[in-house]
Scaffold this active site. Structure first.
Site, PDB file in Angstrom:
ATOM      1  N   SER A 163       8.302   5.130   5.262  1.00 59.46           N
ATOM      2  CA  SER A 163       8.216   6.569   4.984  1.00 59.46           C
ATOM      3  C   SER A 163       9.058   7.438   5.916  1.00 59.46           C
ATOM      4  O   SER A 163      10.201   7.106   6.178  1.00 59.46           O
ATOM      5  CB  SER A 163       6.758   7.012   4.889  1.00 59.46           C
ATOM      6  OG  SER A 163       6.108   6.314   3.838  1.00 59.46           O
TER       7      SER A 163
ATOM      8  N   GLU B 256       0.284   7.145   1.350  1.00 63.70           N
ATOM      9  CA  GLU B 256       0.624   7.344   2.759  1.00 63.70           C
ATOM     10  C   GLU B 256      -0.486   8.028   3.553  1.00 63.70           C
ATOM     11  O   GLU B 256      -1.319   8.739   2.996  1.00 63.70           O
ATOM     12  CB  GLU B 256       1.896   8.199   2.879  1.00 63.70           C
ATOM     13  CG  GLU B 256       3.111   7.629   2.181  1.00 63.70           C
ATOM     14  CD  GLU B 256       3.319   8.214   0.803  1.00 63.70           C
ATOM     15  OE1 GLU B 256       4.443   8.069   0.275  1.00 63.70           O
ATOM     16  OE2 GLU B 256       2.354   8.810   0.263  1.00 63.70           O
TER      17      GLU B 256
ATOM     18  N   HIS C 164       8.859   8.676  -1.843  1.00 65.16           N
ATOM     19  CA  HIS C 164       8.669   7.255  -1.563  1.00 65.16           C
ATOM     20  C   HIS C 164       8.118   6.582  -2.820  1.00 65.16           C
ATOM     21  O   HIS C 164       7.214   7.106  -3.476  1.00 65.16           O
ATOM     22  CB  HIS C 164       7.736   7.063  -0.368  1.00 65.16           C
ATOM     23  CG  HIS C 164       8.228   7.775   0.859  1.00 65.16           C
ATOM     24  ND1 HIS C 164       9.240   7.283   1.642  1.00 65.16           N
ATOM     25  CD2 HIS C 164       7.878   8.962   1.397  1.00 65.16           C
ATOM     26  CE1 HIS C 164       9.494   8.130   2.617  1.00 65.16           C
ATOM     27  NE2 HIS C 164       8.681   9.155   2.499  1.00 65.16           N
TER      28      HIS C 164
ATOM     29  N   GLU D 104       0.854  -1.186   0.000  1.00 67.28           N
ATOM     30  CA  GLU D 104       0.000   0.000   0.000  1.00 67.28           C
ATOM     31  C   GLU D 104       0.887   1.231   0.000  1.00 67.28           C
ATOM     32  O   GLU D 104       1.390   1.672   1.030  1.00 67.28           O
ATOM     33  CB  GLU D 104      -0.917   0.000   1.226  1.00 67.28           C
ATOM     34  CG  GLU D 104      -1.883   1.179   1.292  1.00 67.28           C
ATOM     35  CD  GLU D 104      -2.937   1.132   0.199  1.00 67.28           C
ATOM     36  OE1 GLU D 104      -2.849   1.971  -0.731  1.00 67.28           O
ATOM     37  OE2 GLU D 104      -3.833   0.277   0.255  1.00 67.28           O
TER      38      GLU D 104
ATOM     39  N   CYS E  96       3.329   4.673   5.276  1.00 68.09           N
ATOM     40  CA  CYS E  96       2.622   3.935   4.237  1.00 68.09           C
ATOM     41  C   CYS E  96       2.343   2.514   4.711  1.00 68.09           C
ATOM     42  O   CYS E  96       2.499   2.186   5.881  1.00 68.09           O
ATOM     43  CB  CYS E  96       3.440   3.935   2.948  1.00 68.09           C
ATOM     44  SG  CYS E  96       5.125   3.309   3.154  1.00 68.09           S
TER      45      CYS E  96
ATOM     46  N   SER F 268      13.028   5.080  -0.658  1.00 65.84           N
ATOM     47  CA  SER F 268      12.608   6.197   0.194  1.00 65.84           C
ATOM     48  C   SER F 268      13.756   7.179   0.315  1.00 65.84           C
ATOM     49  O   SER F 268      14.926   6.788   0.352  1.00 65.84           O
ATOM     50  CB  SER F 268      12.205   5.712   1.593  1.00 65.84           C
ATOM     51  OG  SER F 268      10.985   5.012   1.570  1.00 65.84           O
TER      52      SER F 268
END
Length: 523
Positions: free
Chosen positions: A103, A44, A414, A41, A117, A394
């Site tokens: 993140s 964020e 990210h 996923e 995230c 990141s």
């Protein structure tokens, strides 16, 4: 050119060896066994908690450094509740930038920004943030409230929480199973919060929750209540301004790009094997160039005059000064860059074959991200980057103002590059007035790096009460109509209690990938 040099005690960027702030701390234990193999996923959750209007207006009772006086171990305990770890920390004069396993976090004297995230439980850490601000940073606070889940809580100045619609909402846990659950969680802490849905309910959309200035904590006896979510989907909709904008150190503005359906070939640069190959090629190419340069200088030795030769002859008998005519120190060198093979004595650094900060720097340079705010204009800028296994990236950028006495700002990036869930985000609060560039130019550069099929832009900017109806964000937003290679689908502008928000959604010309993956719909 990609710089693959790894300084002793490697930190985060080739430019970080300058010896001045910002400084970095790497948590090597947290970097063990990080893996992004499964569907992820990317979108964020973003939280901002302000405890004063600016770093120069901290309450008298608070610690002089405000939140920056809090030891990192305290923040790590809070992040345990969020289910993420600290990978590294960049410390600068005005802000501490934490690169996380999911993140980023930025700690200023007067505010904290936390962006996570995956299936992290960001809002589960909010009560702990309020507690730390009260007990450690000594901000004004209120006593126990069982509903808040903490013994004491600092009273924030303002709170902002936002996110894009999830791609995999069924995987979220804790208070993040739905927007309604998130609003309930925030309402347990704060009075007078406002919840908004911006965009199409059955298309790409963005959620926002914010409190008014001088936020009030929910008292213990508050009855059950629920803040309704206002659907903001009309072009040029304007809400009544409730107050003047908060004042930051300099102009408070935040630009966020949320990009999906990244170009598959272009996204390969965020895979470990691709980055390692780039680093390896550059490493041997630079080694070859160094050898050829050395050979040029060695050749000049044969042209030395008699005085120089006598000097070398005098070194032959000096202990430790070896000058043996029979030794060819470049005997393993090759005239052909492609001939490095079994006879090559170079040892390729392990750091450039495994996930971590070294390959993160390679990707930051090779992708062009380090050029968004280049050191030629921002000489003290630092980038802390990390590349994951087998893919994912990141980075935090700390951007001190090039002007003496200016504030320090940030950007954060990210990337989730897998085709079935590809996503990239870029966020910055570097003022356009400081960068000397139009916001549209920054967007064009970032979009050119990731090449998404679609993306949304949010431009969030403080608006002074004296501003006319066409505020700064609106004027900037009008210049975002044309992004090369894309057509604008949605445009929404709002006044939000001292802030002006511009939301825009774009799709690439000629895109034939079908409808966007919505995941979460707002009804």
């Amino acid at each position: 050119m990609v710089n693959t040099a790894i300084p002793k005690g490697y930190t985060f960027s080739p430019s970080s060896v300058a010896g001045s702030t910002p400084l970095v701390t790497i948590n090597r234990e947290a970097t063990i066994d990080l893996d992004s193999t499964n569907s992820f996923e990317g979108p964020e959750k973003l939280l901002e908690v302000w405890f004063s209007a600016s770093s120069s207006s901290l309450p008298e009772a608070s610690m002089p450094g405000g939140l920056r006086n809090v030891p990192s171990e305290e923040w790590k305990e809070m992040l345990d509740l969020v289910n993420c770890k600290v990978l590294s920390i960049v410390e600068s004069e005005d802000v501490d930038a934490y690169l996380l396993s999911e993140s980023s976090m930025f700690v200023f004297p007067h505010k904290l920004i936390l962006k996570t995230c995956g299936t992290t439980t960001l809002l589960s850490g909010l009560p702990k943030i309020l507690e730390i601000a009260a007990l450690v940073a000594k901000f004004p606070h209120a006593l126990a409230n069982a509903g808040r889940g903490t013994a004491t809580a600092a009273v924030p100045y303002r709170v902002f929480y936002s996110r894009k619609n999830f791609l995999f909402p069924d995987r979220q846990v804790g208070p993040h199973r739905s927007w309604r659950d998130e609003v309930k969680s925030l309402d347990k802490l704060f009075l007078g919060g406002s919840a908004y849905l911006i965009g199409k309910m059955n298309g790409e959309h963005w959620y926002l929750y914010l409190t008014e200035p001088n936020t009030m904590l929910t008292p213990p006896a508050t009855p059950d209540r629920e803040t309704p979510t206002r659907v903001l989907d009309l072009p040029e909709s304007h809400l009544t301004k409730a107050c003047s904008a908060k004042e930051d150190d300099g102009q408070d503005e935040t630009l966020e790009l949320l990009m999906t359906d990244l170009d598959v070939d272009n996204a390969k640069q965020f895979y470990l094997d691709h980055a390692s190959a780039v680093a390896e090629g550059q490493y041997y190419r630079e080694a070859h160039e160094a050898r050829m340069e050395a050979r040029k200088h060695l050749g000049s030795i044969n042209d030395m005059d008699e005085t120089d030769n006598k000097h070398i002859d005098g070194l032959r008998d000096v202990p430790g000064k070896i000058c043996d005519e029979s030794v060819d120190v470049f005997s393993n060198a090759s005239d052909d860059i492609n001939s490095f093979g079994s006879n090559d004595e170079l040892t390729y650094p392990q750091e450039l074959t495994t996930e971590g900060h070294a390959l993160g720097t390679v990707v930051s340079d090779s992708s062009g991200l380090s050029g968004v705010y280049p050191t030629s204009k921002y000489p003290d800028a630092r980038i802390d980057a990390y590349l994951f296994t087998p893919c994912g990236f990141s980075a935090n950028g700390v951007i001190p103002s090039p002007q003496s006495g200016g504030s320090t700002h940030y950007f954060t990036v990210h990337v989730t590059p897998e085709p079935h869930c590809s996503y990239a985000s870029f966020e910055t609060n570097v003022p356009a007035s400081q960068s000397g560039r139009e916001t549209a130019d920054v967007i064009q550069q970032v979009v050119g790096i990731f090449k998404p099929a679609r993306f949304s832009v949010t431009l969030f900017e403080a608006k002074d009460a004296a501003d006319d109806d066409a505020g700064l964000a609106t004027k900037k937003g009008s210049k975002l109509e044309t992004i090369k290679g894309y057509r604008r689908i949605d445009r929404i502008v709002h006044d939000l209690e001292g802030y002006e928000l511009v939301f825009k959604y774009y799709e690439r010309f000629g895109w034939e990938g079908g409808a966007p993956r919505l995941g979460e719909v707002a009804f």
